[in-house]
Each structure stands twice: as C-alpha cells, then as structure tokens.
Design a protein around this motif. Structure first.
Motif, PDB file in Angstrom:
ATOM      1  N   GLY A  78       0.817  -1.213   0.000  1.00 29.29           N
ATOM      2  CA  GLY A  78       0.000   0.000   0.000  1.00 29.29           C
ATOM      3  C   GLY A  78       0.844   1.254   0.000  1.00 29.29           C
ATOM      4  N   ILE A  79       1.911   1.249   0.808  1.00 27.69           N
ATOM      5  CA  ILE A  79       2.791   2.411   0.876  1.00 27.69           C
ATOM      6  C   ILE A  79       3.575   2.575  -0.421  1.00 27.69           C
ATOM      7  N   PHE A  80       4.185   1.478  -0.890  1.00 30.56           N
ATOM      8  CA  PHE A  80       5.038   1.550  -2.078  1.00 30.56           C
ATOM      9  C   PHE A  80       4.238   1.835  -3.341  1.00 30.56           C
ATOM     10  N   PHE A  81       3.241   0.991  -3.612  1.00 25.09           N
ATOM     11  CA  PHE A  81       2.474   1.153  -4.846  1.00 25.09           C
ATOM     12  C   PHE A  81       1.486   2.311  -4.766  1.00 25.09           C
ATOM     13  N   GLY A  82       0.942   2.565  -3.558  1.00 27.77           N
ATOM     14  CA  GLY A  82       0.034   3.700  -3.410  1.00 27.77           C
ATOM     15  C   GLY A  82       0.735   5.005  -3.738  1.00 27.77           C
ATOM     16  N   ARG A  83       1.946   5.152  -3.234  1.00 28.76           N
ATOM     17  CA  ARG A  83       2.738   6.354  -3.524  1.00 28.76           C
ATOM     18  C   ARG A  83       2.989   6.487  -5.025  1.00 28.76           C
ATOM     19  N   LEU A  84       3.386   5.370  -5.648  1.00 24.47           N
ATOM     20  CA  LEU A  84       3.635   5.409  -7.093  1.00 24.47           C
ATOM     21  C   LEU A  84       2.365   5.740  -7.866  1.00 24.47           C
ATOM     22  N   GLY A  85       1.233   5.223  -7.409  1.00 27.56           N
ATOM     23  CA  GLY A  85      -0.029   5.470  -8.099  1.00 27.56           C
ATOM     24  C   GLY A  85      -0.424   6.923  -8.119  1.00 27.56           C
ATOM     25  N   ASP A  86      -0.037   7.655  -7.067  1.00 27.78           N
ATOM     26  CA  ASP A  86      -0.332   9.090  -7.023  1.00 27.78           C
ATOM     27  C   ASP A  86       0.733   9.923  -7.730  1.00 27.78           C
ATOM     28  N   ILE A  87       1.863   9.297  -8.076  1.00 27.46           N
ATOM     29  CA  ILE A  87       2.946  10.028  -8.732  1.00 27.46           C
ATOM     30  C   ILE A  87       3.041   9.710 -10.227  1.00 27.46           C
ATOM     31  N   VAL A  88       3.031   8.401 -10.582  1.00 26.36           N
ATOM     32  CA  VAL A  88       3.217   8.029 -11.990  1.00 26.36           C
ATOM     33  C   VAL A  88       1.926   7.625 -12.682  1.00 26.36           C
ATOM     34  N   GLY A  89       0.851   7.388 -11.908  1.00 22.25           N
ATOM     35  CA  GLY A  89      -0.421   7.051 -12.531  1.00 22.25           C
ATOM     36  C   GLY A  89      -0.993   5.733 -12.085  1.00 22.25           C
ATOM     37  N   ARG A  90      -2.320   5.612 -12.234  1.00 22.83           N
ATOM     38  CA  ARG A  90      -3.026   4.414 -11.777  1.00 22.83           C
ATOM     39  C   ARG A  90      -2.719   3.201 -12.657  1.00 22.83           C
ATOM     40  N   LYS A  91      -2.762   3.396 -13.977  1.00 23.54           N
ATOM     41  CA  LYS A  91      -2.662   2.279 -14.914  1.00 23.54           C
ATOM     42  C   LYS A  91      -1.328   1.540 -14.808  1.00 23.54           C
ATOM     43  N   LYS A  92      -0.221   2.262 -14.822  1.00 21.18           N
ATOM     44  CA  LYS A  92       1.097   1.625 -14.787  1.00 21.18           C
ATOM     45  C   LYS A  92       1.265   0.758 -13.547  1.00 21.18           C
ATOM     46  N   VAL A  93       0.882   1.296 -12.419  1.00 21.85           N
ATOM     47  CA  VAL A  93       1.057   0.574 -11.166  1.00 21.85           C
ATOM     48  C   VAL A  93       0.215  -0.698 -11.149  1.00 21.85           C
ATOM     49  N   LEU A  94      -0.990  -0.636 -11.695  1.00 16.89           N
ATOM     50  CA  LEU A  94      -1.872  -1.799 -11.672  1.00 16.89           C
ATOM     51  C   LEU A  94      -1.386  -2.933 -12.571  1.00 16.89           C
ATOM     52  N   VAL A  95      -0.588  -2.627 -13.559  1.00 22.35           N
ATOM     53  CA  VAL A  95       0.051  -3.681 -14.352  1.00 22.35           C
ATOM     54  C   VAL A  95       1.091  -4.402 -13.502  1.00 22.35           C
ATOM     55  N   TRP A  96       1.875  -3.643 -12.755  1.00 26.96           N
ATOM     56  CA  TRP A  96       2.915  -4.237 -11.909  1.00 26.96           C
ATOM     57  C   TRP A  96       2.317  -5.097 -10.796  1.00 26.96           C
ATOM     58  N   THR A  97       1.255  -4.608 -10.150  1.00 28.28           N
ATOM     59  CA  THR A  97       0.662  -5.377  -9.051  1.00 28.28           C
ATOM     60  C   THR A  97       0.050  -6.678  -9.556  1.00 28.28           C
ATOM     61  N   LEU A  98      -0.572  -6.626 -10.720  1.00 29.29           N
ATOM     62  CA  LEU A  98      -1.184  -7.828 -11.284  1.00 29.29           C
ATOM     63  C   LEU A  98      -0.125  -8.893 -11.570  1.00 29.29           C
ATOM     64  N   LEU A  99       0.999  -8.480 -12.124  1.00 31.42           N
ATOM     65  CA  LEU A  99       2.083  -9.423 -12.412  1.00 31.42           C
ATOM     66  C   LEU A  99       2.639 -10.040 -11.131  1.00 31.42           C
ATOM     67  N   LEU A 100       2.841  -9.217 -10.122  1.00 25.68           N
ATOM     68  CA  LEU A 100       3.406  -9.719  -8.870  1.00 25.68           C
ATOM     69  C   LEU A 100       2.499 -10.754  -8.222  1.00 25.68           C
ATOM     70  N   ILE A 101       1.206 -10.463  -8.148  1.00 24.91           N
ATOM     71  CA  ILE A 101       0.255 -11.394  -7.543  1.00 24.91           C
ATOM     72  C   ILE A 101       0.198 -12.701  -8.337  1.00 24.91           C
ATOM     73  N   GLY A 102       0.100 -12.571  -9.664  1.00 24.17           N
ATOM     74  CA  GLY A 102      -0.059 -13.750 -10.507  1.00 24.17           C
ATOM     75  C   GLY A 102       1.144 -14.669 -10.499  1.00 24.17           C
ATOM     76  N   ILE A 103       2.334 -14.092 -10.581  1.00 21.46           N
ATOM     77  CA  ILE A 103       3.561 -14.908 -10.600  1.00 21.46           C
ATOM     78  C   ILE A 103       3.734 -15.642  -9.269  1.00 21.46           C
ATOM     79  N   ALA A 104       3.499 -14.942  -8.151  1.00 16.30           N
ATOM     80  CA  ALA A 104       3.638 -15.573  -6.836  1.00 16.30           C
ATOM     81  C   ALA A 104       2.663 -16.742  -6.681  1.00 16.30           C
ATOM     82  N   THR A 105       1.447 -16.553  -7.132  1.00 16.89           N
ATOM     83  CA  THR A 105       0.436 -17.609  -7.023  1.00 16.89           C
ATOM     84  C   THR A 105       0.796 -18.817  -7.872  1.00 16.89           C
TER      85      THR A 105
END
Length: 431
Positions: A78-105
C-alpha cells in the motif's frame, strides 16, 4: 489544513467506463481467486502438507498463520504502490501489481512439500505469500480508482463496486475449481497433486487482466492532475498530515466486513469439516453458491448507495451481520447442508451491504492527489487487524468454545468498530 477535495470532473466516455470496470474487476478477481484458493487449501490440506506435527488443529493454525502473512505484508504494498499510483499514474502501477500477484500464485502451485524438502517448503510458502500480499496492497486502491475516477460522482457507488465484486467472483471461481477437483479426484489425489491445479490456473486470469489493462487509458482525474501539475511528491506523509481522519475512519470502517468475510469464506470450511464432521464437498458448495449470489448483491448494494446515503446502507449491514452470526451458530447446533448454505448466504448478504458501498465511500474521503495512497493505506492497515488475524482467532475461539458464542462476540466487536469508523467519515458525494 489544505483542501484538495474539489476537482472539476472531466467528461466521461461510456466505452472507457466499461473498460475501466472490466479492468478493475479482472484484477481484484485474480487477487481474491488467489487468496480464496490459498484460504481453502490452508483450511483443507496445507496443515499436513507444509506444517506436519501430528496435530490437525496445530497444523491448521500454522497454515492460517501463513494466510495472515498475506495481510501483514499488504501495508508495504500500500505504501510503495500507493505512492507510485499518485505520482506516476493508476494504470502503470496496476500492471505491476497484477504481475506480482499472478507470478507468486503460480509458483505456489509448483512448490515442493515438507515431505520433499523439509523446512524449506514452509519458508518458500511464506515468502510467496508475503509477495502476494505486497501486490494486493497496491492492487485494491488502484482498482477502485480505475472505475470510480471514470464515473460520475452520483454513479460512483455502482461503478466503484467493480473492485468489490472481485472477492466473491474470485471466491466463486476458486471454490468452483476446488469443487470440480474434489468431484473428479479422490482425497488422496487432491492432497497429493490436485490442489496445485487451482494455483496454476491463475495464469489464465493474469493474461486476461494484462490484456484489459494495457488497452485502457489513464483515468481522467489523474490526467487532469498531470496537466495542472498538482501531483503530490510525498503522498504518504501528506495523507497522515492532512487527511488522517479520513484514513482512520476508512480503516475502522473496513474491520467488520473483513472479519465477517474471513469467518464465512475461510474459517467456515475448517469449521464445517473438522468440527461439525460435514463432507468437504458440502462446505465448498455452500461457499461457492453463496459467493455466486453475492456477485449480484454487491453491485446492487453499490447502486443502492447512490440513492441512499452510503453510510446508512453500510451501517445496516454491520448491525445485521452481528445479529446473523448468532443465528448461524444457533442453526448449526443441528448441522445440515441446507442450514450451512442458508447461514453462509445470509452472512455474505450482510457483508454485501457493507462491501458494495465501501469502495466509493473510502475513495470519496481523500482528495484526488492523495486518493491512491489514502485508499490503499486504509485498505491494507484494516486488513492487519481484520482479515489477517481473523482466521487464527476464529480457530482459537472454536477450540475452547464449540458453541460459537466467543466468535459471535468477536464479530460483534468488529462491527462496532466499523460503526465508529462510519461516524468519522464524511457524507457521500462531497468530493
């Protein structure tokens, strides 16, 4: 205190709104598919596969402990990606989070068990669960903003509910897959290798989610922040400095539904099979069908909150959830599939009354320039005191109080905290 709450709403295209709804839904569905598969496997098989010690309760508690790790690591995301989401944008960050969750699973589905590699197995499981949690910590806040920032304020409850439909839809898919596996495989086959299939199938959701998100534009609200150069350089500190009431109100508001959901989608599987002696298929079927009903009820609750003040709908859900938990344990004094199904369904309908309006309610508490960070922190910190420890406490309570009275009190206290949080929030449509 600075006031960044008001912003001019950019024009919204219906096509973009529908795509945003799909992008939000796909990501949170994957998130909760992963968590539901893990929660079910923690209740059913992980205890003896990764934490064998001859005591089924101890093994289940340890498996639920790794379930909790996925919540404890969320604030980092929340701290890391939330900060990025308010700085670089919602879309870019959501691509990264989706990859991280999917690969770990996916990798969890390939893990060796304790019998093969000893203590390395639970260590790897905990590390991957931690990675899942970091990704999830940044996923929810952005998914909420994808749909809510493409919608009009007076329709925000319905469109923002896309992120909220993800949990029951993911739960429906997860338990559906587990039910199919349980039907076609013997218990020995499922425990040996069948459970892995459920984790490996997450790759399909990742591919679909990435396809949708790459085709989506950045939200109109964030584009406007970029054009006016109003993005925050330190969103985390600004949330605590300027919008702390909104943050703590959002945290408390989430605790009740988090605990309720953990009880009736995760803990109930272990409760029905280990304490009531019911067939595994009955427990999974009850949660699966109830989740299917909730997929429809959550957007309805979000829509209703656009017409009736969100906090009222939310509060009604909290009160009914407290009452219904007592009803559930009274019904289960004579356990049958019908009673279990009615009990779980009733609980998830109560949960829907809170969960449907929740995304819009929390997003509306924060100014646009801090909204990703604020929403993510409210979501992740609530998860620690709500969803993370709930399965552990529920399993502990039932170990010394088979009547379920202690669990009823626990859920009642969680819902009281939710009502306090609602009292701290401001009225809908004020931002």
């Amino acid at each position: 205190m600075k006031n960044f709450s008001k912003e001019t709403e950019p024009p919204i295209e219906r096509k973009s709104l529908v795509k945003a709804f799909a992008a939000s839904l796909s990501g949170t569905s994957l998130e909760w598919y992963d968590f539901a598969v893990y929660g079910a496997c923690a209740a059913l098989v992980f205890g003896h596969l990764f934490f064998p010690d001859g005591d089924s309760l101890a093994g289940t508690l340890k498996a639920f402990g790794t379930y909790a790790v996925g919540y404890i690591s969320r604030p980092l995301g929340g701290i890391f990606f939330g900060r990025l989401g308010d700085i670089v944008g919602r879309k870019k960050v959501l691509v990264w989070t989706l990859l991280l969750i999917g690969i770990a699973t996916f990798i969890i589905g390939l893990l060796p068990t304790f019998a093969s590699v000893g203590y390395l197995a639970p260590i790897l499981l905990v590390l991957l669960r931690f990675a899942q949690g970091v990704g999830v910590g940044g996923e929810w806040g952005g998914a909420v903003l994808l749909s809510s920032e493409f919608s009009k304020p007076e329709q925000r409850g319905f469109w923002a509910s896309a992120a909220q439909v993800g949990p029951p839809l993911g739960n429906l898919m997860a338990n559906g897959v587990l039910a199919i596996l349980a039907f076609f495989l013997t218990t020995a086959q499922f425990n040996d290798w069948g459970w892995r299939i459920a984790f490996l199938l997450s790759a399909l959701l990742v591919v679909f989610g990435l396809w949708v998100r790459f085709s989506l534009e950045e939200t109109p609200v964030f584009k406007k922040l970029e054009e006016k150069n109003e993005r925050s350089n330190a969103p985390v500190s600004e949330v605590f400095k300027y919008e702390s009431r909104a943050l703590f109100g959002g945290i408390l508001a989430r605790i009740g539904p988090d605990v309720l959901y953990a009880c009736f989608t995760v803990f109930v599987l272990a409760y029905a099979t280990q304490y009531l002696g019911m067939p595994r298929s009955d427990a999974i079927a009850s949660v699966t069908i109830a989740s299917g009903i909730q997929v429809l009820f959550i957007p309805f609750s979000g829509w209703l909150s656009d017409r009736i003040e969100r906090r009222v709908i939310y509060a009604v859900g909290a009160v009914l959830a407290t009452i219904w938990t007592f009803v559930f344990f009274y019904m289960m004094e004579e356990p049958t599939f019908v009673r279990l199904f009615i009990g779980v369904t009733g609980a998830l309908i109560c949960h829907s009354l809170m969960y449907g309006p929740q995304a819009a309610l929390i997003a509306e508490q924060f100014s646009a320039r801090l909204r990703y960070t604020g929403s993510s922190l409210a979501y992740t910190f609530a998860g620690i005191v709500g969803g993370a420890i709930a399965p552990l406490l529920l399993a502990w309570f039932i170990s010394f109080d088979k009547s379920g009275f202690a669990i009823c009190l626990y859920i009642g206290i969680a819902c009281v905290l939710t009502l306090i949080g609602l009292a701290m929030t401001r009225k809908s449509h004020e931002s």
